[in-house]
Motif scaffolding. Structure first.
Motif, PDB file in Angstrom:
ATOM      1  N   LEU A 169       0.860  -1.175   0.000  1.00  0.00           N
ATOM      2  CA  LEU A 169       0.000   0.000   0.000  1.00  0.00           C
ATOM      3  C   LEU A 169       0.899   1.228   0.000  1.00  0.00           C
ATOM      4  O   LEU A 169       1.832   1.323   0.808  1.00  0.00           O
ATOM      5  CB  LEU A 169      -0.874  -0.032   1.248  1.00  0.00           C
ATOM      6  CG  LEU A 169      -1.975   1.017   1.361  1.00  0.00           C
ATOM      7  CD1 LEU A 169      -2.970   0.863   0.220  1.00  0.00           C
ATOM      8  CD2 LEU A 169      -2.697   0.874   2.691  1.00  0.00           C
ATOM      9  N   ILE A 170       0.654   2.124  -0.946  1.00  0.00           N
ATOM     10  CA  ILE A 170       1.419   3.359  -0.993  1.00  0.00           C
ATOM     11  C   ILE A 170       0.476   4.495  -0.649  1.00  0.00           C
ATOM     12  O   ILE A 170      -0.573   4.640  -1.266  1.00  0.00           O
ATOM     13  CB  ILE A 170       2.020   3.584  -2.392  1.00  0.00           C
ATOM     14  CG1 ILE A 170       3.038   2.491  -2.703  1.00  0.00           C
ATOM     15  CG2 ILE A 170       2.672   4.951  -2.479  1.00  0.00           C
ATOM     16  CD1 ILE A 170       3.686   2.655  -4.042  1.00  0.00           C
ATOM     17  N   ALA A 171       0.827   5.273   0.346  1.00  0.00           N
ATOM     18  CA  ALA A 171      -0.054   6.356   0.773  1.00  0.00           C
ATOM     19  C   ALA A 171       0.731   7.663   0.725  1.00  0.00           C
ATOM     20  O   ALA A 171       1.719   7.829   1.429  1.00  0.00           O
ATOM     21  CB  ALA A 171      -0.568   6.084   2.176  1.00  0.00           C
ATOM     22  N   ASP A 172       0.283   8.558  -0.148  1.00  0.00           N
ATOM     23  CA  ASP A 172       0.974   9.834  -0.337  1.00  0.00           C
ATOM     24  C   ASP A 172       0.173  10.909   0.399  1.00  0.00           C
ATOM     25  O   ASP A 172      -0.894  11.295  -0.052  1.00  0.00           O
ATOM     26  CB  ASP A 172       1.053  10.125  -1.836  1.00  0.00           C
ATOM     27  CG  ASP A 172       1.982  11.281  -2.146  1.00  0.00           C
ATOM     28  OD1 ASP A 172       2.442  11.940  -1.199  1.00  0.00           O
ATOM     29  OD2 ASP A 172       2.240  11.527  -3.341  1.00  0.00           O
ATOM     30  N   LEU A 199       0.853  -7.250   4.668  1.00  0.00           N
ATOM     31  CA  LEU A 199       0.698  -5.936   4.046  1.00  0.00           C
ATOM     32  C   LEU A 199       1.898  -5.041   4.365  1.00  0.00           C
ATOM     33  O   LEU A 199       2.282  -4.877   5.511  1.00  0.00           O
ATOM     34  CB  LEU A 199      -0.580  -5.262   4.533  1.00  0.00           C
ATOM     35  CG  LEU A 199      -0.886  -3.941   3.841  1.00  0.00           C
ATOM     36  CD1 LEU A 199      -1.312  -4.164   2.404  1.00  0.00           C
ATOM     37  CD2 LEU A 199      -1.949  -3.167   4.579  1.00  0.00           C
ATOM     38  N   SER A 200       2.492  -4.496   3.311  1.00  0.00           N
ATOM     39  CA  SER A 200       3.617  -3.583   3.491  1.00  0.00           C
ATOM     40  C   SER A 200       3.147  -2.189   3.152  1.00  0.00           C
ATOM     41  O   SER A 200       2.247  -2.007   2.337  1.00  0.00           O
ATOM     42  CB  SER A 200       4.766  -3.959   2.565  1.00  0.00           C
ATOM     43  OG  SER A 200       4.938  -5.350   2.536  1.00  0.00           O
ATOM     44  N   LEU A 201       3.793  -1.209   3.746  1.00  0.00           N
ATOM     45  CA  LEU A 201       3.341   0.170   3.563  1.00  0.00           C
ATOM     46  C   LEU A 201       4.507   1.074   3.186  1.00  0.00           C
ATOM     47  O   LEU A 201       5.576   1.013   3.782  1.00  0.00           O
ATOM     48  CB  LEU A 201       2.714   0.669   4.872  1.00  0.00           C
ATOM     49  CG  LEU A 201       2.181   2.102   4.885  1.00  0.00           C
ATOM     50  CD1 LEU A 201       0.931   2.223   4.026  1.00  0.00           C
ATOM     51  CD2 LEU A 201       1.874   2.551   6.307  1.00  0.00           C
ATOM     52  N   LEU A 202       4.284   1.889   2.157  1.00  0.00           N
ATOM     53  CA  LEU A 202       5.208   2.976   1.862  1.00  0.00           C
ATOM     54  C   LEU A 202       4.419   4.260   2.066  1.00  0.00           C
ATOM     55  O   LEU A 202       3.445   4.527   1.367  1.00  0.00           O
ATOM     56  CB  LEU A 202       5.743   2.886   0.430  1.00  0.00           C
ATOM     57  CG  LEU A 202       6.691   4.007   0.006  1.00  0.00           C
ATOM     58  CD1 LEU A 202       7.912   4.075   0.917  1.00  0.00           C
ATOM     59  CD2 LEU A 202       7.148   3.818  -1.437  1.00  0.00           C
ATOM     60  N   LEU A 203       4.840   5.024   3.057  1.00  0.00           N
ATOM     61  CA  LEU A 203       4.072   6.190   3.473  1.00  0.00           C
ATOM     62  C   LEU A 203       4.868   7.456   3.155  1.00  0.00           C
ATOM     63  O   LEU A 203       6.052   7.538   3.468  1.00  0.00           O
ATOM     64  CB  LEU A 203       3.844   6.079   4.981  1.00  0.00           C
ATOM     65  CG  LEU A 203       3.233   7.272   5.691  1.00  0.00           C
ATOM     66  CD1 LEU A 203       1.790   7.436   5.290  1.00  0.00           C
ATOM     67  CD2 LEU A 203       3.340   7.091   7.198  1.00  0.00           C
TER      68      LEU A 203
END
Lengths: 314, 252
Positions: A169-172, A199-203
């Motif tokens: 999940l990428i959250a900008d 679930l991996s996250l790039l925030l």
């Protein structure tokens, strides 16, 4: 299987005039929560756009590689791009109105691409909207994006990203347009999602208190480069770059004194000369000295903590 | 007489044909005095932006009136309307949507001067534009770029510069810093404060950030479901009565 779900190495991007990203290396561990912080214009979003094949038309990747789930993400094309990249990445964009089709109802945008049947997909969408603290999901689903407020649209964007059950999940800037109490709920939602297996996250966020609560690894970007990286504790607990320190001191403000100006980092991110090997922050840096104009490299501070600064700050 | 005043304003949007209606504003009355900064707080979807658009003359109410120096703005024509539009300026929530994507930022900033300050020479306009660009903390080299080619924070500073160029009496700022980094938020807020003390401009400051509203505003309104539910003094929490307001303030 790779222990890194996303691995960016030495990424450089430039347009016809100048360099925009210089030697950006960062990774997200499988199940990890990586955050990129830095002021706007530092290249955070540009890095994502390189991954998602959505760079502006005159910008190209000039060096480096991006591996996503074992694939060379930069080389993907056509159906493979859709299947191996877009369906495996949930992306909550920054500009809520740009990422939704203005002429399609929210219900269609949430269900059209879903492999589930329409009825099941609608049920899932309704449940997602409810989990995002939308009290009347029925009204939101039958609305067009233009009929919703900014905060509502941001939550619809999140629901679109979550519909895919993607592993990354990428959250900008996912909380910037939300009310304080909704922001809390959204933070809890992200925390819950991250604890869910796989679930991996790039925030990407300028809200450092949010980053502190969510991330386990932090990259600080400035003027197209990573200037400091490490675990959450390394970067915030033992900040080594003057820029990281300045950002952290700003986010500490919560009781504001009306009689004086707010603290700010004077000046702005330099516009030109990102390819220059010296320190781009020196024009705003309280510790700037002659050494700062020499070519810099990364200094290892122990663990996974690296900094691109020639000063040994206490 | 208030500088700008909304009197029992309502706004109804039709949804899916004439049967279904959505009442975004219900019987809202607010006023703004010269030199005053007034905050509007409320959860997302409570009608803050609709109220701001109507207050700034960008949208018409379906009931009630907006009075500018005592005159109903719906009756203003020609020069009076133009004068109102020039004196009441609006800083938008989504800066890129507020710029022509085919303009360079220089053209974006020149446009209001060309329309409203015809007495100026081209060279004077360029000087004003470059001076204002520096005041909002941007290098003048950025002016040759298009809205697409700058970051969200840089775009918001250009929009702020465009508003300030016209030296308005009233500035309506709708979540004007919520998408920006704290350091740039601080730059913009400090800039607005300097403009306020230099020009005495009035502000309608819409934000979900209660700390910023407390810092920037003299008093505030709280909105819920299209209504004003509470009026607060400068020190928001001390005067807050309803549970909803306390939730908005305490949510941080």
């Amino acid at each position: 299987m790779d222990s890194r779900i996303l691995d960016i190495q030495g990424l450089c991007a430039r347009d016809s005039v100048e360099e925009l990203l210089v030697d950006v290396s960062l990774h997200v561990d499988a199940g990890g929560r990586t955050a990129i912080v830095g002021e706007s214009g530092c290249g955070k979003t540009m890095t994502l756009r390189a991954l998602l094949h959505t760079l502006p038309p005159d910008v190209e990747v000039s060096a480096g590689r991006i591996r996503f789930m074992g694939e060379d993400a930069l080389a993907l094309k056509g159906e493979a791009l859709r299947k191996d990249l877009y369906m495996r990445i949930g992306h909550v964009g920054q500009n809520t109105s740009e990422n939704l089709h203005p002429l399609l109802k929210v219900s269609r945008q949430l269900t059209d691409f879903s492999p589930l049947g329409r009825k099941e997909a609608l049920e899932k969408a309704t449940a997602l909207l409810e989990s995002l603290s939308i009290k009347d999901p029925g009204r939101v689903l039958s609305s067009y994006p233009g009929e919703l407020s900014g905060g509502m649209r941001q939550r619809v964007n999140m629901a679109v990203a979550l519909m895919k059950d993607a592993p990354l999940l990428i959250a900008d800037e996912p909380t910037s347009a939300l009310d304080a109490h909704v922001r809390r709920q959204v933070e809890e939602l992200y925390q819950g999602l991250c604890e869910r297996e796989g679930l991996s996250l790039l925030l990407i966020s300028h809200d450092l208190s949010f980053v502190r609560r969510i991330a386990d690894r932090v990259y600080v970007m400035y003027a197209g480069r990573v200037v400091e990286e490490g675990s959450l504790d390394e970067v915030f607990g033992e900040a080594a770059h003057p820029y990281t320190k300045a950002l952290a001191s700003l986010s500490g403000r919560r009781s504001l004194d009306r009689t004086r100006d707010l603290d700010e980092i004077g000046g702005s991110v330099p516009d030109k000369g990102r390819g220059d090997p010296s320190c781009a922050f020196s024009s705003r840096c309280p510790y700037a000295a002659r050494d700062c104009h020499n070519a810099l490299s990364y200094r290892h501070l122990g663990g996974s903590h690296y900094v691109r600064c020639c000063h040994e700050l206490a | 007489m208030s500088l700008l005043e909304a009197v029992r304003v309502g706004r109804v949007f039709p949804i899916d044909g004439p049967q279904k209606r959505f009442e975004a504003l219900k019987d809202v009355s607010i006023h703004l005095e010269a030199g005053e900064s007034v905050g509007v707080l409320g959860e997302s979807g409570s009608g803050k932006s609709t109220l701001a658009a109507i207050f700034g003359g960008l949208d018409r109410p379906t009931s009630g009136q907006v009075l500018y120096k005592g005159r109903d703005i719906a009756t203003l024509k020609g020069g009076d309307w133009k004068c109102f539009r020039q004196s009441v300026q609006y800083i938008f929530q989504d800066p890129k949507a507020a710029m022509n994507p085919y303009f360079t930022l220089r053209q974006v900033l020149m446009e209001p001067l060309k329309v409203n300050r015809k007495e100026l020479s081209k060279a004077q306009m360029v000087e004003l534009v470059e001076d204002m660009t520096a005041r909002v903390g941007l290098p003048t080299s950025i002016l040759s770029r298009h809205p697409d080619e700058v970051s969200g924070g840089q775009a918001q500073r250009i929009i702020t510069a465009r508003v300030l160029l016209l030296e308005p009496e009233v500035i309506i700022a709708d979540e004007c810093v919520s998408a920006l980094d704290l350091s740039i938020q601080a730059q913009i807020i400090n800039l607005l404060r300097r403009i306020r003390s230099a020009t005495g401009a009035s502000f309608l400051f819409i934000s979900h950030d209660a700390d910023l509203v407390r810092y920037f505003c003299d008093r505030s309104y709280v909105m819920l479901h299209g209504r004003i539910v509470e009026e607060l003094g400068q020190d928001l929490s001390a005067s807050a009565k309803s549970e909803y307001t306390r939730m908005l303030l305490g949510g941080l």
